[in-house]
Scaffold this active site. Sequence first.
Site, mmCIF file in Angstrom:
data_model
loop_
_atom_site.group_PDB
_atom_site.id
_atom_site.type_symbol
_atom_site.label_atom_id
_atom_site.label_comp_id
_atom_site.label_asym_id
_atom_site.label_seq_id
_atom_site.Cartn_x
_atom_site.Cartn_y
_atom_site.Cartn_z
ATOM 1 N N PRO A 10 -27.944 -86.678 -125.606
ATOM 2 C CA PRO A 10 -27.451 -88.047 -125.749
ATOM 3 C C PRO A 10 -26.298 -88.198 -126.738
ATOM 4 C CG PRO A 10 -29.606 -87.794 -126.781
ATOM 5 C CD PRO A 10 -29.355 -86.545 -125.992
ATOM 6 N N ASN A 11 -25.385 -89.053 -126.365
ATOM 7 C CA ASN A 11 -24.208 -89.439 -127.171
ATOM 8 C C ASN A 11 -23.133 -88.369 -127.245
ATOM 9 O OD1 ASN A 11 -25.198 -92.093 -127.986
ATOM 10 N ND2 ASN A 11 -26.728 -90.937 -129.134
ATOM 11 N N ARG A 18 -16.778 -90.365 -131.355
ATOM 12 C CA ARG A 18 -17.950 -90.573 -132.199
ATOM 13 C C ARG A 18 -17.862 -89.765 -133.504
ATOM 14 N NH1 ARG A 18 -23.506 -87.310 -131.016
ATOM 15 N NH2 ARG A 18 -24.739 -88.380 -132.575
ATOM 16 N N TYR A 23 -18.235 -84.452 -136.068
ATOM 17 C CA TYR A 23 -18.294 -83.716 -134.805
ATOM 18 C C TYR A 23 -16.943 -83.220 -134.292
ATOM 19 C CZ TYR A 23 -23.002 -85.649 -134.840
ATOM 20 O OH TYR A 23 -24.282 -85.970 -135.200
ATOM 21 N N ASN A 75 -27.522 -78.328 -126.301
ATOM 22 C CA ASN A 75 -27.409 -79.145 -127.511
ATOM 23 C C ASN A 75 -28.233 -80.396 -127.218
ATOM 24 O OD1 ASN A 75 -26.868 -80.800 -129.634
ATOM 25 N ND2 ASN A 75 -24.648 -80.453 -129.634
ATOM 26 N N ALA A 78 -29.903 -85.818 -130.550
ATOM 27 C CA ALA A 78 -30.985 -86.476 -131.310
ATOM 28 C C ALA A 78 -32.374 -86.093 -130.794
ATOM 29 C CB ALA A 78 -30.795 -87.986 -131.265
ATOM 30 N N HIS A 81 -34.870 -83.663 -132.654
ATOM 31 C CA HIS A 81 -35.756 -84.070 -133.746
ATOM 32 C C HIS A 81 -36.951 -84.899 -133.269
ATOM 33 C CE1 HIS A 81 -32.048 -82.773 -135.556
ATOM 34 N NE2 HIS A 81 -31.392 -83.831 -135.118
ATOM 35 N N ASP A 88 -41.629 -78.758 -124.357
ATOM 36 C CA ASP A 88 -42.597 -78.268 -123.369
ATOM 37 C C ASP A 88 -41.900 -77.772 -122.109
ATOM 38 O OD1 ASP A 88 -44.671 -78.777 -125.075
ATOM 39 O OD2 ASP A 88 -45.431 -80.542 -124.010
ATOM 40 N N GLU A 99 -30.342 -72.847 -128.585
ATOM 41 C CA GLU A 99 -30.143 -74.203 -129.114
ATOM 42 C C GLU A 99 -28.849 -74.232 -129.928
ATOM 43 O OE1 GLU A 99 -33.455 -75.626 -131.512
ATOM 44 O OE2 GLU A 99 -32.181 -77.156 -132.421
ATOM 45 N N HIS A 101 -25.879 -76.679 -132.120
ATOM 46 C CA HIS A 101 -25.438 -77.935 -132.743
ATOM 47 C C HIS A 101 -24.035 -77.764 -133.280
ATOM 48 C CE1 HIS A 101 -29.442 -79.600 -132.450
ATOM 49 N NE2 HIS A 101 -29.868 -78.406 -132.798
ATOM 50 N N LEU A 102 -23.259 -78.799 -133.160
ATOM 51 C CA LEU A 102 -21.905 -78.790 -133.725
ATOM 52 C C LEU A 102 -21.974 -78.797 -135.249
ATOM 53 C CD1 LEU A 102 -21.011 -81.529 -131.237
ATOM 54 C CD2 LEU A 102 -19.554 -79.524 -131.376
ATOM 55 N N SER A 103 -22.810 -79.677 -135.790
ATOM 56 C CA SER A 103 -22.901 -79.832 -137.245
ATOM 57 C C SER A 103 -24.008 -78.943 -137.801
ATOM 58 C CB SER A 103 -23.188 -81.295 -137.592
ATOM 59 O OG SER A 103 -24.455 -81.685 -137.087
ATOM 60 N N ARG A 108 -27.537 -82.199 -143.622
ATOM 61 C CA ARG A 108 -27.495 -83.647 -143.342
ATOM 62 C C ARG A 108 -28.839 -84.311 -143.693
ATOM 63 N NH1 ARG A 108 -25.112 -84.495 -137.583
ATOM 64 N NH2 ARG A 108 -24.898 -86.608 -138.418
ATOM 65 N N ARG A 112 -33.073 -84.712 -139.772
ATOM 66 C CA ARG A 112 -32.420 -83.757 -138.859
ATOM 67 C C ARG A 112 -32.852 -82.314 -139.143
ATOM 68 N NH1 ARG A 112 -28.436 -86.942 -136.377
ATOM 69 N NH2 ARG A 112 -27.717 -88.578 -137.760
HETATM 70 C C1 DQA Z 1 -26.134 -82.709 -133.112
HETATM 71 C C2 DQA Z 1 -26.961 -82.965 -134.388
HETATM 72 C C3 DQA Z 1 -28.025 -84.016 -134.141
HETATM 73 O O1 DQA Z 1 -28.761 -84.259 -135.336
HETATM 74 C C4 DQA Z 1 -27.407 -85.318 -133.704
HETATM 75 O O2 DQA Z 1 -28.406 -86.265 -133.379
HETATM 76 C C5 DQA Z 1 -26.435 -85.167 -132.574
HETATM 77 C C6 DQA Z 1 -25.548 -84.003 -132.557
HETATM 78 C C7 DQA Z 1 -24.966 -81.731 -133.373
HETATM 79 O O3 DQA Z 1 -24.454 -81.194 -132.391
HETATM 80 O O4 DQA Z 1 -24.547 -81.528 -134.510
HETATM 81 O O5 DQA Z 1 -26.310 -86.036 -131.723
HETATM 82 O O6 DQA Z 1 -26.983 -82.124 -132.137
#
Ligand code: DQA
Length: 148
Positions: A10-11, A18, A23, A75, A78, A81, A88, A99, A101-103, A108, A112
């Site tokens: 999501p997002n 964003r 990011y 990725n 959110a 978490h 599952d 898995e 993540h960009l950040s 943070r 997270r």
């Molecule tokens: C994220 C880190 C997550 O905590 C956050 O909710 C995101 C992006 C990252 O790629 O850094 O939406 O997955």
Amino acid sequence: MLNIYVIHGPNLNMLGVRETEIYGRLSLQEINKKITTLANELKLEVAFFQSNHEGEIVEYIQQAHYENVDGVIINPAAYTHTSVAIRDSISSVKLPVVEVHLSNTHSRESFRHLSHLAAVCLGRIEGFGAHSYLLALYALHNYLHAKK
Ligand code: DQA
């Protein structure tokens, strides 16, 4: 040819707009293009999926199993978490999942720091911006070739 699914949660469709200080300025399309370029070099086939809906991500992971995909990069954004359902689905399919993540989520907010997925994934790469996805692709390529 080995076949990899790349899933964005999501997002992430709003990347480039964003919170660019966290990011980066690349859009999701631009990141997918970089992944495709590396996949071509490594002779991997990649398919992309983005969804803002938990159940759709669960269904796509199940589809990876039924379509005999070789590995998955996700990725979960959110949902990392919060989602026991995505965790599952990963344990159900028994595919190598990386898995991403960009950040650096550990630098943070404390909410997270927990990943419901990490324990059922092959590995986890974070904190390198868009390059995290490329490192994940190298890792999966290396893993799949070592396994053959
Ligand atoms: C994220 C880190 C997550 O905590 C956050 O909710 C995101 C992006 C990252 O790629 O850094 O939406 O997955």
